[in-house]
Write an enzyme that holds these catalytic residues in place. Structure first.
Site, PDB file in Angstrom:
ATOM      1  N   ASP A  54       0.832  -1.199   0.000  1.00  0.00           N
ATOM      2  CA  ASP A  54       0.000   0.000   0.000  1.00  0.00           C
ATOM      3  C   ASP A  54       0.875   1.261   0.000  1.00  0.00           C
ATOM      4  OD1 ASP A  54      -2.309   1.513   0.156  1.00  0.00           O
ATOM      5  OD2 ASP A  54      -3.107   0.492   1.919  1.00  0.00           O
ATOM      6  N   ASP A  68     -10.982   1.888  -3.328  1.00  0.00           N
ATOM      7  CA  ASP A  68     -11.587   1.445  -2.068  1.00  0.00           C
ATOM      8  C   ASP A  68     -13.099   1.389  -2.197  1.00  0.00           C
ATOM      9  OD1 ASP A  68      -9.264   1.042  -0.735  1.00  0.00           O
ATOM     10  OD2 ASP A  68      -9.255   2.955   0.308  1.00  0.00           O
TER      11      ASP A  68
HETATM   12  C1  DGJ Z   1      -5.912   1.788   1.814  1.00  0.00           C
HETATM   13  C2  DGJ Z   1      -6.286   0.597   0.987  1.00  0.00           C
HETATM   14  O1  DGJ Z   1      -6.812   1.013  -0.248  1.00  0.00           O
HETATM   15  C3  DGJ Z   1      -7.259  -0.262   1.766  1.00  0.00           C
HETATM   16  O2  DGJ Z   1      -7.649  -1.368   0.993  1.00  0.00           O
HETATM   17  C4  DGJ Z   1      -6.642  -0.702   3.066  1.00  0.00           C
HETATM   18  O3  DGJ Z   1      -5.568  -1.585   2.826  1.00  0.00           O
HETATM   19  C5  DGJ Z   1      -6.184   0.496   3.851  1.00  0.00           C
HETATM   20  N1  DGJ Z   1      -5.349   1.363   3.079  1.00  0.00           N
HETATM   21  C6  DGJ Z   1      -5.430   0.070   5.091  1.00  0.00           C
HETATM   22  O4  DGJ Z   1      -4.901   1.116   5.769  1.00  0.00           O
END
Ligand code: DGJ
Length: 690
Positions: free
Chosen positions: A435, A504
């Site tokens: 990430d 997301d």
């Molecule tokens: C952002 C990501 O897009 C999510 O899927 C998740 O992993 C969060 N970060 C976790 O902090």
């Protein structure tokens, strides 16, 4: 001449020794290339001499002369494994600057990539102010630009408009990622708008996980120049004597059969060359982020493994919140940088979890965000000079964190070791979600000192160095590229990753649009698509949407009804059966959700003997209007296909009038399939031949 099965780019050298583009379009008959007129558009135009429009390259010479003049020297064609590389050498007659245009032609996939190397052959430093990867020219009465843009949770919105006189810039200045407000890909249709099946269209994207800039300029003669590359915003690059600068490749294809063909070219190329293990199967998974956030402990996770087993997915992915000793990661204010297990949540560590998962028959994967640091962390306390922040100004946070200075080799070592040490805890850790939740702001690199203009480029190069090392040691470990939703969706990054996290936003309806957008440039096996509790559509609808990509779950399985669980188990099994076609087949986008409250697309196996059709309908207001049939594409007209709706809810009935019939490809493409039911209805249809 750079030629592929469908796309050709032709250059000619003028009597003035300059290089001109004389053709860009679909491939011609071999004998017709000789009839092409001399080009009028300089192929890689520089700033400072007679150019009155946007340049591809701008150089400040060591003596302060702000011009560059490029003349053709020679070119060389090399046959590499299954593609051809043409290197065209240009040189300034007055100054020691040599420029190599490197064009790779992938014949079967009809893809051309264009990268540039600038070499300082002098004895003094010069400054590169603009350094495009590619410059392309078109001549037509009209040009239509399709651009992709958005924000967190609304990635890849598609917009199409005619280009008008002057310059249109699509760019990003985010530093750590290419994508957020503007996405690094586009179509330009020539003459008139292109549809999925008609029109002359150029599709392009930049393989760079950082600032990009696309300039579309229409000049006084209505000619269009398209200049693509790293964004030169705030990024002058000092080029020392003897040094060279390499741009990332700009990837493009040209189709005269609309966007659908262009996408299929990109998908084939991506699977064959650009994405890690593009031809290999992917893992279905259960992720815990949406279900638990950072609130979990060892036992809860072990129980979740059982949920994954119940569903029948391949892997359990442990997301954010598992680390931090001095500062446990209970929310997003602390601990990034301290990549040791939180002893309270995970007393027996990741090794225990990896073993427990494996014992239950499911693989185990882990989330990392190794490029970042929270001010509340041991890393911040130990290495205050390892992060990007302006001296003498207040620290500026985004999600309460700062970016590590990846231009610094010591920081690169740290990031590499973070990943390596985590993976070394237990060999059974078999997947990483990588990430990156913030962009650069208030940027200053303590390492680069008085060369701050290098940071945006040096950062991405530093990241690639780390990823090169990781891939050397772990060549095939599946990894998901994620960046606070879909911030990193580019082929520069995907070289190291098997898939990416597109957004997301997992609302079933909104995902149709988001995945539709990405499908223009990326194959389904790279687009992670999870079923969550976002969105109010029926579980079946959300599941059918996720099946169009690389399926996963991020949901409280324990909250499912018996019927939903039975459906979901069956869905995973069905997906496993269909996924070879979805991942490796040819995509046809049939009904565009931007045009009516319906969407349909299908994947056809390369041999044409099998296909999967997805159809979605969310029309609530137009109940009385007729539901038009969906005409299929890409089938073998002469073949007989058995039509079967799959992935039904237990006891559910097919929406298809043609269910369980055998129909010819010709019929299915001319008469089509009739779907009943309008309100958040969806279908997955399998077509098979004997
Ligand atoms: C952002 C990501 O897009 C999510 O899927 C998740 O992993 C969060 N970060 C976790 O902090």
């Amino acid at each position: 001449m750079i030629e592929t099965d469908q796309t050709a780019l032709v250059f000619k050298v003028g009597t003035n020794q300059k290089l001109y583009q004389s053709y860009l379009g679909t491939s011609l008959k071999p004998s017709d290339y000789t009839s092409l007129k001399d080009g009028q558009h300089e192929a890689y135009q520089s700033a400072g001499t007679d150019n009155l429009f946007e340049p591809a390259i701008q150089v400040l010479q060591a003596d302060g002369n702000p011009s560059l003049d490029l003349k053709y020297v020679k070119h060389e064609v090399r046959q590499l494994n299954d593609h051809q590389q043409t290197t065209i050498e240009l040189k300034d007659p007055e100054y020691p600057v040599r420029v190599l245009l490197i064009l790779d032609a992938f014949p079967k996939e009809s893809i051309i990539t264009s990268a540039v190397t600038v070499i300082n052959e002098g004895k003094e430093k010069l400054v590169l102010k603009q350094f495009a990867s590619s410059m392309l020219h078109m001549d037509a009465p009209n040009y239509w630009l399709t651009q992709f843009h958005g924000d967190w949770a609304s990635e890849m919105r598609m917009d199409e408009a005619p280009l008008t006189s002057g310059i249109k810039i699509v760019d990003s200045k985010l530093g750590t990622r290419a994508d957020m407000y503007q996405s690094p890909m586009f179509y330009v249709a020539k003459g008139k708008q292109a549809s999925e099946t008609t029109g002359d269209v150029l599709a392009g994207t930049l393989a760079w996980t950082g600032n990009f800039r696309f300039a579309f300029e229409i000049d006084n003669s209505n000619s269009l120049r398209i200049i693509t590359g790293i964004n030169n915003y705030s990024s002058e690059w000092p080029l020392e004597a003897g040094e060279h600068f390499e741009t990332p490749p700009f990837i493009f294809t040209y189709s005269n059969q609309g966007k659908g063909q262009a996408s299929r070219n990109l998908h084939d190329w991506a699977r064959n060359y650009a994405v890690l293990d593009g031809k290999e199967p992917r893992l279905t998974l259960l992720n815990n982020w949406e279900a638990t956030g950072m609130k979990f402990d060892q036992q809860k996770l072990v129980n979740l493994f059982d949920d994954g087993v119940k569903l029948g997915v391949d892997l359990f992915l442990l997301d954010d919140g598992w680390f931090g000793r001095k500062y446990p990661r209970d929310d997003d204010h602390t601990s990034l940088g301290d990549w040791q297990e939180d002893p309270k949540k995970l007393p027996d560590g990741l090794g225990y979890l990896a073993k427990a998962a494996t014992d239950k028959g499911i693989k185990f994967g882990i989330w990392l965000e190794p490029e970042m640091v929270n001010p509340k962390s041991e890393l911040y306390e130990k290495h205050p000079d390892w992060m990007l922040k302006l001296p003498n100004r207040e620290e500026h946070y985004y999600r309460n964190q700062l970016v590590l200075d990846l231009s610094n080799p010591k920081v690169q070592d740290f990031v590499y070791e973070t990943v390596d040490k985590t993976l070394s805890i237990d060999k059974r850790i078999s997947y990483v979600k990588w990430d990156c939740n913030r962009m650069m702001t208030n940027t200053y690199s303590p390492y680069l000192k008085n060369e701050q203009s290098k940071i945006a480029i040096a950062y991405v190069r530093g990241l690639y160095k780390v990823l090169d090392r990781i891939r050397e040691k772990y060549p095939h470990l599946p990894m998901m590229l994620c960046s606070g939703g879909g911030g990193r969706t580019d082929y520069g990054g995907l070289k190291y990753f098997t898939e990416f996290w597109p957004s997301d936003n997992t609302d079933g309806l909104e995902r149709i649009f988001i995945q539709w957008g990405y499908s223009n440039f990326f194959p389904a096996n790279t687009i992670a698509a999870h079923i969550t509790s976002w969105g109010k559509q029926p579980l079946k609808f959300r599941t059918d949407v996720a099946m169009m990509g690389k399926l996963g779950y991020d949901i409280e399985v324990g909250h499912m009804t018996e019927k939903e669980l039975a459906f979901s188990k069956n869905a995973v099994a069905t997906y496993k059966e269909l996924s070879p076609i979805i991942w490796q087949g040819d995509l046809y986008r049939l009904l565009n959700p931007y045009e009516q409250p319906q969407a349909a697309l299908m994947y056809v196996a390369k041999q044409g003997d099998e296909a999967v059709v997805f159809q979605f309908d969310w029309n609530t207001e137009m109940r009385n209007k007729p539901a038009y049939p969906v005409l299929l594409q890409g089938l073998d007209a002469g073949r007989q296909y058995r039509v079967e709706e799959v992935n039904l809810m237990p006891g559910g009935k097919s929406r298809l009038s043609e269910n369980e019939k055998v129909l010819s490809g010709d019929y299915l493409m001319k008469v089509g399939l009739h779907f009943n039911g309008r309100n958040y209805a969806s279908s997955v249809v399998k077509l098979t031949t004997n």
